[in-house]
Motif scaffolding. Structure first.
Motif, PDB file in Angstrom:
ATOM      1  N   MET A  38       0.827  -1.200   0.000  1.00  0.00           N
ATOM      2  CA  MET A  38       0.000   0.000   0.000  1.00  0.00           C
ATOM      3  C   MET A  38       0.870   1.262   0.000  1.00  0.00           C
ATOM      4  SD  MET A  38      -3.076   0.770   2.636  1.00  0.00           S
ATOM      5  CE  MET A  38      -2.072   1.445   3.932  1.00  0.00           C
ATOM      6  N   GLU A  39       2.009   1.207   0.672  1.00  0.00           N
ATOM      7  CA  GLU A  39       2.906   2.370   0.720  1.00  0.00           C
ATOM      8  C   GLU A  39       3.567   2.649  -0.635  1.00  0.00           C
ATOM      9  OE1 GLU A  39       3.091   4.417   3.343  1.00  0.00           O
ATOM     10  OE2 GLU A  39       1.578   3.109   4.238  1.00  0.00           O
ATOM     11  N   LEU A  40       3.608   1.640  -1.517  1.00  0.00           N
ATOM     12  CA  LEU A  40       4.280   1.804  -2.807  1.00  0.00           C
ATOM     13  C   LEU A  40       3.375   2.381  -3.886  1.00  0.00           C
ATOM     14  CD1 LEU A  40       6.181  -1.587  -3.041  1.00  0.00           C
ATOM     15  CD2 LEU A  40       7.146   0.637  -2.499  1.00  0.00           C
ATOM     16  N   VAL A  41       2.067   2.104  -3.800  1.00  0.00           N
ATOM     17  CA  VAL A  41       1.162   2.482  -4.887  1.00  0.00           C
ATOM     18  C   VAL A  41       0.831   3.975  -4.850  1.00  0.00           C
ATOM     19  CG1 VAL A  41       0.133   0.207  -5.189  1.00  0.00           C
ATOM     20  CG2 VAL A  41      -0.861   1.782  -3.538  1.00  0.00           C
ATOM     21  N   HIS A  42       0.140   4.423  -5.899  1.00  0.00           N
ATOM     22  CA  HIS A  42      -0.230   5.839  -6.008  1.00  0.00           C
ATOM     23  C   HIS A  42      -1.311   6.188  -4.986  1.00  0.00           C
ATOM     24  CE1 HIS A  42      -3.792   4.644  -8.433  1.00  0.00           C
ATOM     25  NE2 HIS A  42      -2.956   3.701  -8.876  1.00  0.00           N
ATOM     26  N   CYS A  43      -1.560   7.463  -4.825  1.00  0.00           N
ATOM     27  CA  CYS A  43      -2.420   7.993  -3.769  1.00  0.00           C
ATOM     28  C   CYS A  43      -3.843   7.433  -3.817  1.00  0.00           C
ATOM     29  CB  CYS A  43      -2.455   9.517  -3.877  1.00  0.00           C
ATOM     30  SG  CYS A  43      -3.517  10.303  -2.694  1.00  0.00           S
ATOM     31  N   ARG A  44      -4.451   7.381  -4.981  1.00  0.00           N
ATOM     32  CA  ARG A  44      -5.830   6.910  -5.107  1.00  0.00           C
ATOM     33  C   ARG A  44      -5.934   5.444  -4.688  1.00  0.00           C
ATOM     34  NH1 ARG A  44     -10.749   7.669  -4.323  1.00  0.00           N
ATOM     35  NH2 ARG A  44     -10.223   9.816  -4.745  1.00  0.00           N
ATOM     36  N   ALA A  45      -4.970   4.621  -5.101  1.00  0.00           N
ATOM     37  CA  ALA A  45      -4.972   3.203  -4.726  1.00  0.00           C
ATOM     38  C   ALA A  45      -4.717   3.048  -3.227  1.00  0.00           C
ATOM     39  CB  ALA A  45      -3.919   2.449  -5.517  1.00  0.00           C
ATOM     40  N   ARG A  46      -3.841   3.892  -2.699  1.00  0.00           N
ATOM     41  CA  ARG A  46      -3.538   3.845  -1.264  1.00  0.00           C
ATOM     42  C   ARG A  46      -4.792   4.150  -0.449  1.00  0.00           C
ATOM     43  NH1 ARG A  46       1.117   6.272  -1.712  1.00  0.00           N
ATOM     44  NH2 ARG A  46       0.325   8.379  -1.418  1.00  0.00           N
ATOM     45  N   ARG A  47      -5.558   5.148  -0.871  1.00  0.00           N
ATOM     46  CA  ARG A  47      -6.807   5.495  -0.186  1.00  0.00           C
ATOM     47  C   ARG A  47      -7.794   4.333  -0.263  1.00  0.00           C
ATOM     48  NH1 ARG A  47     -10.425   9.484   1.415  1.00  0.00           N
ATOM     49  NH2 ARG A  47     -12.526   9.226   0.571  1.00  0.00           N
ATOM     50  N   ARG A  48      -7.871   3.706  -1.416  1.00  0.00           N
ATOM     51  CA  ARG A  48      -8.791   2.582  -1.615  1.00  0.00           C
ATOM     52  C   ARG A  48      -8.450   1.427  -0.675  1.00  0.00           C
ATOM     53  NH1 ARG A  48     -10.564   0.022  -6.548  1.00  0.00           N
ATOM     54  NH2 ARG A  48     -12.114  -1.479  -5.904  1.00  0.00           N
TER      55      ARG A  48
END
Length: 147
Positions: A38-48
């Protein structure tokens, strides 16, 4: 001259680029926990991911696990069909075959490491791209009759 002949007899080996996702190679990526990924992915995916995976996405992941487990070693797993176009591809899905619905048919997609962090919808186009031909009657001002 002997140097030239020596160069022709030994074939050059092709080196393939090793896959990395944001500096982490594939083996380490598969070992990551969901919080670390989760820390690696982009902001929108992290929020999801922070808001939690609901029942349907978890069901898809469980079906993919079962399909992988039932497949013979070295064989592609069975196709798992889904309507979840908004599902973010996680490293656990790599190697799976997913049928993604585009509104008409299920497009089969084999998940590759490069797809990590993208949405399933990006690989199953939902519209037919426009093929521009000649303009029809009334398409331009010059085609209108002057009365």
């Amino acid at each position: 001259m002997p140097f030239l002949a020596d160069e022709q007899t030994t074939p050059r080996k092709r080196t393939f680029r090793k896959f990395t996702y944001r500096g982490i190679d594939l083996d380490q990526l598969l070992d990551l926990s969901s919080e670390q990924f989760m820390e690696l992915v982009h902001c929108r995916a992290r929020r999801r991911f922070q808001r939690g995976l609901k029942r349907k996405p978890m069901g898809l992941i469980k079906k993919l696990r079962a399909a992988k487990k039932s497949a013979a070693p070295g064989e592609k797993p069975e196709v798992v069909k889904t309507h979840l176009r908004n599902m973010i591809i996680v490293p656990e899905m790599i190697g799976s075959v997913i049928g993604v619905y585009n509104g008409k048919v299920f497009n089969q997609i084999e998940i590759k490491p490069e797809m990590t962090g993208h949405y399933l919808a990006e690989f199953s186009i939902s519209y037919k791209p426009v093929k521009h031909g000649r303009p029809g009657i009334g398409a331009t001002h010059s085609s209108k009759k002057e009365q």
